[in-house]
Scaffold this motif. Structure first.
Motif, PDB file in Angstrom:
ATOM      1  N   THR A 171      17.693  19.376 -16.272  1.00  0.00           N
ATOM      2  CA  THR A 171      18.005  21.082 -15.965  1.00  0.00           C
ATOM      3  C   THR A 171      17.878  21.480 -17.265  1.00  0.00           C
ATOM      4  N   ALA A 172      18.071  22.738 -17.491  1.00  0.00           N
ATOM      5  CA  ALA A 172      18.217  23.626 -18.481  1.00  0.00           C
ATOM      6  C   ALA A 172      18.921  23.165 -19.597  1.00  0.00           C
ATOM      7  N   ASP A 173      20.115  22.611 -18.896  1.00  0.00           N
ATOM      8  CA  ASP A 173      21.224  22.148 -20.132  1.00  0.00           C
ATOM      9  C   ASP A 173      21.328  20.890 -20.095  1.00  0.00           C
ATOM     10  N   ALA A 174      21.031  20.032 -19.317  1.00  0.00           N
ATOM     11  CA  ALA A 174      21.191  18.758 -19.348  1.00  0.00           C
ATOM     12  C   ALA A 174      20.178  17.675 -18.702  1.00  0.00           C
ATOM     13  N   VAL A 175      20.266  16.332 -19.125  1.00  0.00           N
ATOM     14  CA  VAL A 175      19.579  15.353 -18.455  1.00  0.00           C
ATOM     15  C   VAL A 175      20.565  14.781 -17.649  1.00  0.00           C
ATOM     16  N   ASN A 176      20.445  14.567 -16.385  1.00  0.00           N
ATOM     17  CA  ASN A 176      21.457  13.857 -15.409  1.00  0.00           C
ATOM     18  C   ASN A 176      20.870  12.610 -14.901  1.00  0.00           C
ATOM     19  N   MET A 177      21.445  11.516 -14.853  1.00  0.00           N
ATOM     20  CA  MET A 177      21.201  10.446 -14.488  1.00  0.00           C
ATOM     21  C   MET A 177      22.552   9.676 -13.410  1.00  0.00           C
ATOM     22  N   VAL A 178      22.303   9.263 -12.222  1.00  0.00           N
ATOM     23  CA  VAL A 178      23.161   8.701 -11.523  1.00  0.00           C
ATOM     24  C   VAL A 178      22.734   7.218 -11.264  1.00  0.00           C
ATOM     25  N   THR A 179      23.872   6.543 -11.511  1.00  0.00           N
ATOM     26  CA  THR A 179      23.667   4.715 -11.441  1.00  0.00           C
ATOM     27  C   THR A 179      24.810   4.444 -10.426  1.00  0.00           C
ATOM     28  N   LEU A 180      24.538   3.393  -9.485  1.00  0.00           N
ATOM     29  CA  LEU A 180      25.293   2.636  -8.637  1.00  0.00           C
ATOM     30  C   LEU A 180      25.745   1.319  -8.825  1.00  0.00           C
ATOM     31  N   GLY A 181      26.777   1.003  -9.522  1.00  0.00           N
ATOM     32  CA  GLY A 181      27.162  -0.458  -9.617  1.00  0.00           C
ATOM     33  C   GLY A 181      28.115  -0.897  -8.652  1.00  0.00           C
ATOM     34  N   ARG A 182      28.646  -2.088  -9.148  1.00  0.00           N
ATOM     35  CA  ARG A 182      29.609  -2.753  -8.341  1.00  0.00           C
ATOM     36  C   ARG A 182      31.040  -1.937  -8.172  1.00  0.00           C
ATOM     37  N   TRP A 183      31.361  -1.214  -9.288  1.00  0.00           N
ATOM     38  CA  TRP A 183      32.513  -0.576  -9.398  1.00  0.00           C
ATOM     39  C   TRP A 183      32.628   0.694  -8.967  1.00  0.00           C
ATOM     40  N   PHE A 184      31.812   1.508  -9.500  1.00  0.00           N
ATOM     41  CA  PHE A 184      31.611   2.928  -9.462  1.00  0.00           C
ATOM     42  C   PHE A 184      30.123   3.460  -9.295  1.00  0.00           C
ATOM     43  N   LYS A 185      30.023   4.861  -8.654  1.00  0.00           N
ATOM     44  CA  LYS A 185      28.964   5.582  -8.566  1.00  0.00           C
ATOM     45  C   LYS A 185      29.127   6.662  -9.763  1.00  0.00           C
ATOM     46  N   THR A 186      28.287   6.667 -10.997  1.00  0.00           N
ATOM     47  CA  THR A 186      28.493   7.213 -12.196  1.00  0.00           C
ATOM     48  C   THR A 186      27.464   8.229 -12.472  1.00  0.00           C
ATOM     49  N   LEU A 187      27.746   9.418 -12.754  1.00  0.00           N
ATOM     50  CA  LEU A 187      26.986  10.304 -12.957  1.00  0.00           C
ATOM     51  C   LEU A 187      26.794  10.654 -14.691  1.00  0.00           C
ATOM     52  N   LEU A 188      26.017  10.497 -15.407  1.00  0.00           N
ATOM     53  CA  LEU A 188      25.719  10.640 -16.691  1.00  0.00           C
ATOM     54  C   LEU A 188      24.980  11.883 -16.964  1.00  0.00           C
ATOM     55  N   SER A 189      25.584  12.680 -17.976  1.00  0.00           N
ATOM     56  CA  SER A 189      24.773  13.726 -18.377  1.00  0.00           C
ATOM     57  C   SER A 189      24.518  13.867 -19.670  1.00  0.00           C
ATOM     58  N   LEU A 190      23.326  14.139 -20.076  1.00  0.00           N
ATOM     59  CA  LEU A 190      23.037  14.243 -21.697  1.00  0.00           C
ATOM     60  C   LEU A 190      22.674  15.648 -22.235  1.00  0.00           C
ATOM     61  N   ASN A 191      22.963  15.954 -23.445  1.00  0.00           N
ATOM     62  CA  ASN A 191      22.497  17.258 -23.747  1.00  0.00           C
ATOM     63  C   ASN A 191      20.773  17.066 -23.733  1.00  0.00           C
ATOM     64  N   THR A 192      20.265  18.217 -23.578  1.00  0.00           N
ATOM     65  CA  THR A 192      18.763  18.267 -23.197  1.00  0.00           C
ATOM     66  C   THR A 192      18.085  18.039 -24.646  1.00  0.00           C
ATOM     67  N   SER A 193      18.545  18.842 -25.836  1.00  0.00           N
ATOM     68  CA  SER A 193      17.897  18.758 -26.976  1.00  0.00           C
ATOM     69  C   SER A 193      17.889  17.433 -27.723  1.00  0.00           C
ATOM     70  N   ASP A 194      19.210  16.866 -27.788  1.00  0.00           N
ATOM     71  CA  ASP A 194      19.264  15.539 -28.849  1.00  0.00           C
ATOM     72  C   ASP A 194      19.597  14.333 -27.771  1.00  0.00           C
ATOM     73  N   LEU A 195      19.825  14.720 -26.511  1.00  0.00           N
ATOM     74  CA  LEU A 195      20.339  13.373 -25.838  1.00  0.00           C
ATOM     75  C   LEU A 195      21.796  12.596 -26.127  1.00  0.00           C
ATOM     76  N   THR A 196      22.493  13.484 -26.700  1.00  0.00           N
ATOM     77  CA  THR A 196      23.653  13.006 -27.077  1.00  0.00           C
ATOM     78  C   THR A 196      24.747  13.200 -25.542  1.00  0.00           C
ATOM     79  N   LEU A 197      25.624  12.001 -25.382  1.00  0.00           N
ATOM     80  CA  LEU A 197      26.369  11.923 -24.239  1.00  0.00           C
ATOM     81  C   LEU A 197      27.193  13.248 -24.130  1.00  0.00           C
ATOM     82  N   GLN A 198      27.129  13.778 -22.959  1.00  0.00           N
ATOM     83  CA  GLN A 198      28.025  14.956 -22.804  1.00  0.00           C
ATOM     84  C   GLN A 198      29.315  14.957 -21.777  1.00  0.00           C
ATOM     85  N   ARG A 199      28.903  13.975 -20.758  1.00  0.00           N
ATOM     86  CA  ARG A 199      29.527  13.995 -19.571  1.00  0.00           C
ATOM     87  C   ARG A 199      29.561  12.613 -18.702  1.00  0.00           C
ATOM     88  N   ILE A 200      30.441  12.107 -18.452  1.00  0.00           N
ATOM     89  CA  ILE A 200      30.417  10.790 -17.574  1.00  0.00           C
ATOM     90  C   ILE A 200      31.446  11.394 -16.299  1.00  0.00           C
TER      91      ILE A 200
END
Length: 270
Positions: A171-200
């Protein structure tokens, strides 16, 4: 004691293990993470985009021999009670986590020492000493916690990610990735410009509890060639809301550290 673990670990979030079948059923019935769509032009582009994110996660991962920090903690429990605390944190990688929590007027309220195989707590207000195995972390938080997971939580590295990527988007503000594991469904959001972690965002697989949690990261600083988030926030929502804000006022890497932990004679063991 339970709230101390929640503050110190920033992890009293979701329930523990469920079967793979139940996880898949829960995801189908309760999709609290908005479905992401791949916005790249073809499958090859998608693979490259995912690889770029995974490379950034590896590159931004904070490695350390030791870590020290002074943290301002603003904690509001499920009943709405507010605690303004100060915590001193010391860690040696894969060896120990030591935390001292100070209450009003800088008086030490509790001290904790976590090692590979044990958890020890000094409740100085009530003069109680508790010693348990490392499994105590899982008993109290209902999370698959280990010493390494606790250290990743405190240092700001991603936790509870899985290699099973089910969706990816830009998106304009974030790169989003969803993973499905044994414990959780996890949405990971990174800053678009430097790919630093913003939100889990973590979604509980157990739909009967409907718990969800968000970990946010902000106010990054450059230190030791790594980007460190000095602002953290943890929000947990079930029937009631839990909110924790962590502000890292001072921190340092790879310094000499010690873990003072002696039990006064007048303390009761529990």
């Amino acid at each position: 004691m339970r709230y101390l673990l929640t503050i110190c670990l920033a992890a009293g979030l979701l329930t523990a293990c469920r079967s793979t079948k139940k996880i898949q059923t829960a995801i189908a019935q309760k999709d609290t993470v908005a479905a992401a769509t791949v916005t790249t032009s073809n499958e090859s582009d998608s693979a490259r985009a995912v690889h770029r994110v995974q490379t950034a996660l590896d590159s931004n991962r904070i490695d350390f021999r030791s870590f020290t920090a002074k943290i301002n903690v603003d904690y509001r429990d499920a009943e709405g009670k507010r605690y303004d605390l100060n915590a001193n944190l010391r860690m040696i990688k894969d060896s120990a986590v030591w935390i001292s929590v100070n209450a009003i007027l800088g008086i030490e309220a509790m001290r904790m020492l976590i090692t590979r195989d044990s958890v020890k707590l000094l409740d100085k207000q009530n003069k109680v000493y508790t010693a348990r195995s490392i499994d105590y972390l899982q008993e109290v938080t209902a999370l698959p916690l280990s010493l390494r997971t606790v250290q990743d939580l405190l240092i700001g590295n991603p936790v509870f990610l899985d290699s099973n990527i089910v969706s990816f988007s830009n998106t304009a503000d974030a790169v989003n990735m969803v993973t499905l594991g044994r414990w959780f469904k996890t949405l990971l959001s990174l800053n678009t410009s430097d790919l630093t972690l913003q939100r889990i965002k973590l979604d509980d697989a157990d739909i009967t509890r409907s718990r969800t949690a968000e970990l946010s990261y902000s106010d990054y600083e450059q230190r030791n060639n790594k980007r460190f988030a000095t602002g953290r926030r943890i929000n947990v929502v079930e029937k009631k809301k839990l909110d924790i804000a962590l502000n890292f006022k001072q921190y340092g890497f790879n310094e000499e550290v010690s873990f003072p932990f002696s039990v006064p004679r007048n303390f009761k063991e529990r």
